[in-house]
Design an enzyme around this catalytic site. Structure first.
Site, mmCIF file in Angstrom:
data_model
loop_
_atom_site.group_PDB
_atom_site.id
_atom_site.type_symbol
_atom_site.label_atom_id
_atom_site.label_comp_id
_atom_site.label_asym_id
_atom_site.label_seq_id
_atom_site.Cartn_x
_atom_site.Cartn_y
_atom_site.Cartn_z
ATOM 1 N N ASP A 103 21.369 24.676 -9.720
ATOM 2 C CA ASP A 103 21.961 23.539 -10.175
ATOM 3 C C ASP A 103 20.940 23.111 -11.601
ATOM 4 O OD1 ASP A 103 22.942 21.387 -10.377
ATOM 5 O OD2 ASP A 103 22.039 20.513 -9.249
ATOM 6 N N ASP A 291 26.375 20.394 -17.272
ATOM 7 C CA ASP A 291 26.230 20.540 -15.713
ATOM 8 C C ASP A 291 27.298 21.380 -15.532
ATOM 9 O OD1 ASP A 291 25.886 19.557 -13.219
ATOM 10 O OD2 ASP A 291 25.468 18.275 -13.444
#
Length: 395
Positions: A103, A291
């Site tokens: 992540d 992201d």
């Protein structure tokens, strides 16, 4: 770390490379995308709430809006369960294998502990301290809230192996309780943060930072390749400490990451503009969070409206979602660092209803850019020079 680091998403002067880029398959691991199981109409409000909470400090949203977003998320937990987004792969800690989300939007490593007896833990791989000869307990308690749930536990230390690279003495979280149903049906066991140390919620050095400090990798950067939406398999590649030159064409162009409150916390870049069919939209002073836990591009309502004025045949439906023609031929490019990056036309829409890949939901002049852009570039993230590099992907 917020879980808002998990869904939908998560995330980047001149960058000097100490050695020539190399194709380093030995340092690469395959990552697989978790795709949403609902239509954009069903999850649009959910996505907006999720990212509002994930980046609440940067978006500086008022407390009433945050409280409302948190309440809506807690009430839509069944939707949450089936709509986690992100890319997961395998790694080992203490010689025990786990599936983990890699992540960009978080900076902590955690996995369920054998001492977690809840259903959501028991259906996933749990870390067993007695099976590791290299495990050392630390015992510092931590709690991480995820809007529709939370995890609590204590910290420990052990050796990590990922992509053939081993680091010694990584501090990580041992989750003893998972509050809510958020993780019950996920394909991954834990989280592997790829952000900056300053964003760690358990106050630990990130796994990749440890790889760099221990010289387990040659270079302080990692590369990410994601398949575009019209590719099959929904997979990608994470290359640690090297650049896979087989995945892109031309040269990598590097841009300085911006700080927030004087620290490097998220992969944020200045964005020059967007052009559509050769016409620049004249966006000024925009920044973007990058992201990989996000399928779309989120902008403010004003910016999203401006964007769609130039997309032929676009419209805003009664659910507040922009749609575009499924067979759109518009030419869209994002301009970053003076370089234009073309977006494949298949990435201008998402889902069977041909919703636009650009939707309202960002905060002010800050955009949130996900796979609709990142799937068209090879991206390189440098934690020492604080830069992100982009180059068009090989087709």
């Amino acid at each position: 770390m917020n879980i808002y680091t998990l869904i939908i998403f998560l995330y980047f002067t001149i960058f000097i490379i100490d050695s020539a880029p190399i194709n380093s398959k030995s340092n690469s691991i395959s990552i697989k995308k978790i795709s949403p199981k609902h239509s954009l109409k069903e999850v649009h409000q959910f996505y907006k709430d999720y990212f509002m909470l994930k980046y609440q400090n940067i978006y500086a949203t008022d407390q009433d809006k945050l409280a409302s977003a948190k309440k809506r998320l807690s009430e839509s937990v069944n939707l949450t369960i089936s709509n986690f987004l992100g890319y997961y792969g395998e790694f080992t800690i203490g010689n025990q294998a786990f599936k983990t989300i890699f992540d960009l939007g978080s900076s902590d490593l955690w996995v369920p502990s054998q001492k977690c007896t809840q259903h959501s833990c028991r259906i996933h791989k749990r870390f067993n301290e007695s099976l590791s000869k290299t495990f050392n307990p630390i015992g510092t308690p931590f709690s991480i809230e995820y809007g529709a749930g939370a995890v609590t536990g204590i910290t420990g230390k052990d050796n990590v192996l990922v992509g053939g690279i081993e680091t010694v003495g990584q501090i990580f979280g041992l989750v003893k309780e998972e509050i809510g149903k958020l993780f019950a049906l996920q394909e991954f066991d834990g989280i592997f943060g790829m952000g900056f140390d300053a964003n760690s919620k358990i106050k630990a050095t990130t796994p990749f930072s440890n790889m760099v400090e221990q010289k387990a990798v040659t270079n302080p950067y990692f590369g990410i390749y994601l398949q575009r939406s019209n590719d099959t398999g929904h997979t990608g590649t994470l290359t640690l400490g090297d650049i896979d030159t087989t995945k892109f064409i031309g040269n990598l162009n590097y841009n300085n990451v911006s700080t927030y409150e004087g620290e490097y916390k998220s992969w944020i870049l200045d964005v020059d503009d967007i052009s559509i069919n050769g016409i620049k939209l004249n966006f000024k002073n925009r920044q973007a969070l990058f992201d990989t836990g996000n399928n779309l591009v989120f902008m403010s309502y004003e910016d999203a409206a401006t964007y769609h004025k130039f997309i032929n045949g676009s419209s805003l439906n009664n659910d507040g979602i922009y749609t575009v023609p499924c067979n759109t031929t518009d030419q869209v490019a994002y301009i970053i660092g003076g370089v234009s990056y073309n977006i494949d036309q298949s990435d201008l829409t998402t889902g069977s209803d041909c919703s636009s890949s650009v939707q309202p939901g960002g905060g002010g002049d800050m955009w949130l850019i996900g796979d609709a852009f990142l799937g068209n570039v090879y991206s390189v993230y440098n934690i020492k020079d604080f830069t992100i590099g982009f180059a068009p992907v090989s087709k």
